[in-house]
Design an enzyme around this catalytic site. Structure first.
Site, PDB file in Angstrom:
ATOM      1  N   SER A  64      77.146 -39.367  43.527  1.00 30.72           N
ATOM      2  CA  SER A  64      77.177 -38.883  44.908  1.00 30.72           C
ATOM      3  C   SER A  64      76.094 -39.569  45.736  1.00 30.72           C
ATOM      4  O   SER A  64      76.269 -40.698  46.119  1.00 30.72           O
ATOM      5  CB  SER A  64      77.081 -37.361  45.029  1.00 30.72           C
ATOM      6  OG  SER A  64      77.412 -36.998  46.354  1.00 30.72           O
ATOM      7  N   HIS A  69      63.793 -38.362  53.680  1.00 31.39           N
ATOM      8  CA  HIS A  69      63.285 -38.500  55.049  1.00 31.39           C
ATOM      9  C   HIS A  69      61.825 -38.064  55.033  1.00 31.39           C
ATOM     10  O   HIS A  69      61.506 -37.010  54.470  1.00 31.39           O
ATOM     11  CB  HIS A  69      64.074 -37.628  56.026  1.00 31.39           C
ATOM     12  CG  HIS A  69      65.544 -37.819  55.949  1.00 31.39           C
ATOM     13  ND1 HIS A  69      66.179 -38.915  56.483  1.00 31.39           N
ATOM     14  CD2 HIS A  69      66.504 -37.070  55.362  1.00 31.39           C
ATOM     15  CE1 HIS A  69      67.478 -38.825  56.250  1.00 31.39           C
ATOM     16  NE2 HIS A  69      67.702 -37.719  55.567  1.00 31.39           N
ATOM     17  N   CYS A  84      77.609 -35.007  40.897  1.00 32.09           N
ATOM     18  CA  CYS A  84      78.853 -34.378  40.453  1.00 32.09           C
ATOM     19  C   CYS A  84      78.914 -34.258  38.935  1.00 32.09           C
ATOM     20  O   CYS A  84      79.839 -33.656  38.403  1.00 32.09           O
ATOM     21  CB  CYS A  84      80.069 -35.131  40.987  1.00 32.09           C
ATOM     22  SG  CYS A  84      80.178 -36.832  40.410  1.00 32.09           S
TER      23      CYS A  84
END
Length: 139
Positions: A64, A69, A84
């Site tokens: 995935s 940030h 996943c």
């Protein structure tokens, strides 16, 4: 049916200088990928914002994604990892304290696509029910 696990991680009280250092933050994300044996698709994408801004990184994974940030002006770094396939727990608290100088780390996780999520009707509701949050205060 469970289709994966998503981790949301907030690190607070981090060193502003470290949060603005793209090589340090990239190295941290590379550690996550390596330690969890994740498979990167293509090259990770990074952006370094003008001062006093931080960095943003995104790894597309066969499992995935991993996103990061940083906000040097607030001393905060945020991470989102969605897999996943089952993965062991990564030592977010220890590593973020050691590498970013975090004084507080909050780790939340949620099963995605679980039967509970379908009956509740929203990720937010499911997230708050299955969240396992630990806070690490101090250095």
């Amino acid at each position: 049916m469970n289709v994966g696990t998503e981790w949301l991680v907030d690190a607070e009280g981090c060193s502003a200088q470290t949060l603005g250092d793209i090589e340090t933050v990239r190295g941290l994300c590379d550690d996550v990928v390596r330690d969890l044996a994740l498979q990167v698709v293509g090259e990770p994408r990074w952006h370094h914002f003008p001062q006093p801004g931080g960095v943003t990184g995104l790894y597309l994974l066969t499992e995935s994604h991993l996103a990061c940030h940083t906000y040097p002006e607030a001393g905060i770094a945020t991470f989102n990892l969605y897999c996943c396939k089952p993965r062991p727990e990564w030592p977010w608290e220890d590593r973020l304290k050691a590498i970013l100088g975090a004084s507080r780390v909050i780790v939340r996780s949620a099963s995605r696509g679980s039967e509970d999520a379908a009956t509740i009707g929203s990720f937010e509701a499911n997230f708050s029910l299955v969240t396992s949050a630990r806070e690490v205060s101090g250095r």
